[in-house]
Design an enzyme around this catalytic site. Structure first.
Site, mmCIF file in Angstrom:
data_model
loop_
_atom_site.group_PDB
_atom_site.id
_atom_site.type_symbol
_atom_site.label_atom_id
_atom_site.label_comp_id
_atom_site.label_asym_id
_atom_site.label_seq_id
_atom_site.Cartn_x
_atom_site.Cartn_y
_atom_site.Cartn_z
ATOM 1 N N LYS A 151 0.718 -1.220 0.081
ATOM 2 C CA LYS A 151 0.035 -0.196 -0.065
ATOM 3 C C LYS A 151 0.738 1.195 0.049
ATOM 4 C CE LYS A 151 -3.841 -2.151 2.125
ATOM 5 N NZ LYS A 151 -4.622 -2.514 3.260
ATOM 6 N N GLN A 206 -4.200 -1.443 9.415
ATOM 7 C CA GLN A 206 -4.520 -2.557 8.845
ATOM 8 C C GLN A 206 -4.980 -4.038 9.768
ATOM 9 O OE1 GLN A 206 -3.191 -3.429 5.640
ATOM 10 N NE2 GLN A 206 -3.986 -5.608 5.910
ATOM 11 N N ASP A 233 -10.655 3.351 4.188
ATOM 12 C CA ASP A 233 -11.344 2.086 4.160
ATOM 13 C C ASP A 233 -12.882 2.098 3.996
ATOM 14 O OD1 ASP A 233 -9.571 -0.268 3.809
ATOM 15 O OD2 ASP A 233 -9.126 -0.274 5.881
#
Ligand code: NAD
Length: 291
Positions: free
Chosen positions: A54, A98, A121
Site C-alpha cells: 500500500k 491494517q 477504508d
C-alpha cells in the site's frame, strides 16, 4: 461460448493512471500532495506484505505514503494516541489501520476513532450510513473496485437481478448497497440461504465473496451472466505446492458466463488502486471543506 475475461490488472492500472493525474492536478491547486498513513500493529506476515504494498503503491502515484509499524505489544491507548495524532495532522488525508489487530485491542473502538473524512477504508459507521442513504461516502475498496470492473465490462446494472453471496461488513453488505444504488434488484445470500444454487442460476450478476474455494459451479450460472469473484483461497496441490483460487470454479463457469473475473488478476489488483482513489477523494473533500 467462452466468457469475456475481465482483466483486473489492466483496469487497476487504468485507475492508478487516473489517480496519478488527479494527484498532480491536486498538487498544482493546493501546493501539497495527498497523504495516506497506514498503521500496522504486530508482525502478521501477510499484513506486513499488504501494508508495504500500500505504501509503495501510494508513492508510485505521487501520494505521500507512510507506514507506521507498531509492536505487537502496543496497547489500545497507544494505538488510539497514534490515530489521534494522525487525525490532527493536516497533511494526512487517509488513515488506514491494517486488520486483523492483535486480540487485546478492540477493533471497533479503534476504527471509530478514525475521523470519517479520513476513513479511506470506508469502515466507519458514518460512511456506512452515508452509503446506505445515498450520500457521498468513502466506500470500502474491494466492493467499489468490483463495481468498477462491472462498469468497465459494460454490464448494465439498471433493472438487473444481482446476487451477492456473503454478507460481511467489508465486502458483501457494501457491495449490495452499491448495486442497489445503481438500480439493480439485489439479493444478499449467506451461509443460511436455502437453495443457493437454484437462486443463483436466475441471476444476471453474481458476486461471490465467501472464502470457499470454487464453491460456485457452472450450473449455478445463468448463461451470459456477469460473474465477479472476490474470494481468495489457497489450495494445496497433490505435488505439495499450492495455488490461489477464487470462490468460483473458473474453468467451468467461464464456459457459461458472459463475463467473468479470474483469480488472481481480477478483483485483487483493484483493491489497492481504489484505496489510492479514495485517498485522493478524501484529500479533495477535505480541501473543499477548508476552502
Ligand atoms: P467473511 O468471512 O467475513 O464473510 C464470508 C461470508 O460468506 C459470510 O457472510 C458468510 O455468511 C458467507 N458464507 C460462508 N459460507 C457460505 C456458504 N456455504 N454459502 C453462502 N454463503 C456463505 O469474508 P470476507 O471478508 O467478506 O471475504 C470473503 C472472501 O473475499 C475471502 O476469500 C477473502 O479472502 C476475499 N477478499 C478478497 C479481497 C480482495 O482484495 N480481492 C478483499 C477482501 C476479501
Amino acid at each position: 461460448m467462452s466468457a469475456r475475461i475481465i482483466d483486473g490488472k489492466a483496469i487497476a492500472e487504468k485507475v492508478r493512471g487516473e489517480v496519478k493525474e488527479g494527484v498532480s492536478a491536486f498538487q498544482s491547486t493546493h501546493g501539497r500532495v495527498p497523504g495516506l498513513d497506514v498503521i500496522l500493529v504486530g508482525e502478521h506476515a501477510p499484513s506486513v506484505v499488504y501494508t508495504r504494498n500500500k505504501e509503495k503503491a501510494a508513492l508510485e502515484v505521487g501520494i505521500r505514503g507512510r507506514l507506521h509499524r507498531m509492536p505487537e505489544a502496543t496497547t489500545q491507548a497507544e494505538l488510539l494516541a497514534m490515530v489521534a495524532a494522525l487525525s490532527a495532522d493536516e497533511s494526512v488525508d487517509g488513515i488506514l489501520i491494517q486488520l486483523p489487530l492483535p486480540k487485546h485491542i478492540d477493533e471497533r473502538t479503534v476504527l471509530l476513532a478514525i475521523p470519517p473524512e479520513k476513513d479511506v477504508d470506508g469502515f466507519h459507521p458514518i460512511n456506512v450510513g452515508r452509503l446506505s442513504t445515498g450520500q457521498d461516502a468513502l466506500v470500502p475498496c474491494t466492493p467499489l473496485g468490483s463495481l468498477r470492473l462491472l462498469d468497465e465490462a459494460g454490464v448494465n446494472l439498471k433493472g438487473a437481478n444481482a446476487i451477492v453471496i456473503g454478507r460481511s461488513n467489508i465486502v458483501g453488505k457494501p457491495m449490495a448497497q452499491l448495486l442497489l444504488s445503481r438500480d439493480a434488484t439485489v439479493t444478499i445470500a449467506h451461509s443460511r440461504t436455502s437453495n443457493l444454487a437454484g437462486l443463483c442460476a436466475t441471476m444476471d450478476v453474481v458476486i461471490a465473496a465467501v472464502g470457499r474455494a470454487e464453491m460456485v459451479k457452472a450450473d449455478w450460472i445463468k448463461p451470459g451472466a456477469a460473474v465477479i469473484d472476490v474470494g481468495i483461497n489457497r489450495i494445496e496441490l497433490a505435488d505439495g505446492k499450492s495455488r490461489l483460487v477464487g470462490d468460483v470454479a473458473f474453468a467451468e463457469c467461464k464456459e457459461v458466463a458472459g463475463a467473468i473475473t479470474p483469480v488472481p488478476g481480477g478483483v485483487g489488483p483493484m483493491t489497492i488502486a481504489i484505496l489510492l482513489q479514495n485517498t485522493l477523494m478524501a484529500a479533495k473533500a477535505r480541501a473543499r471543506v477548508s476552502a
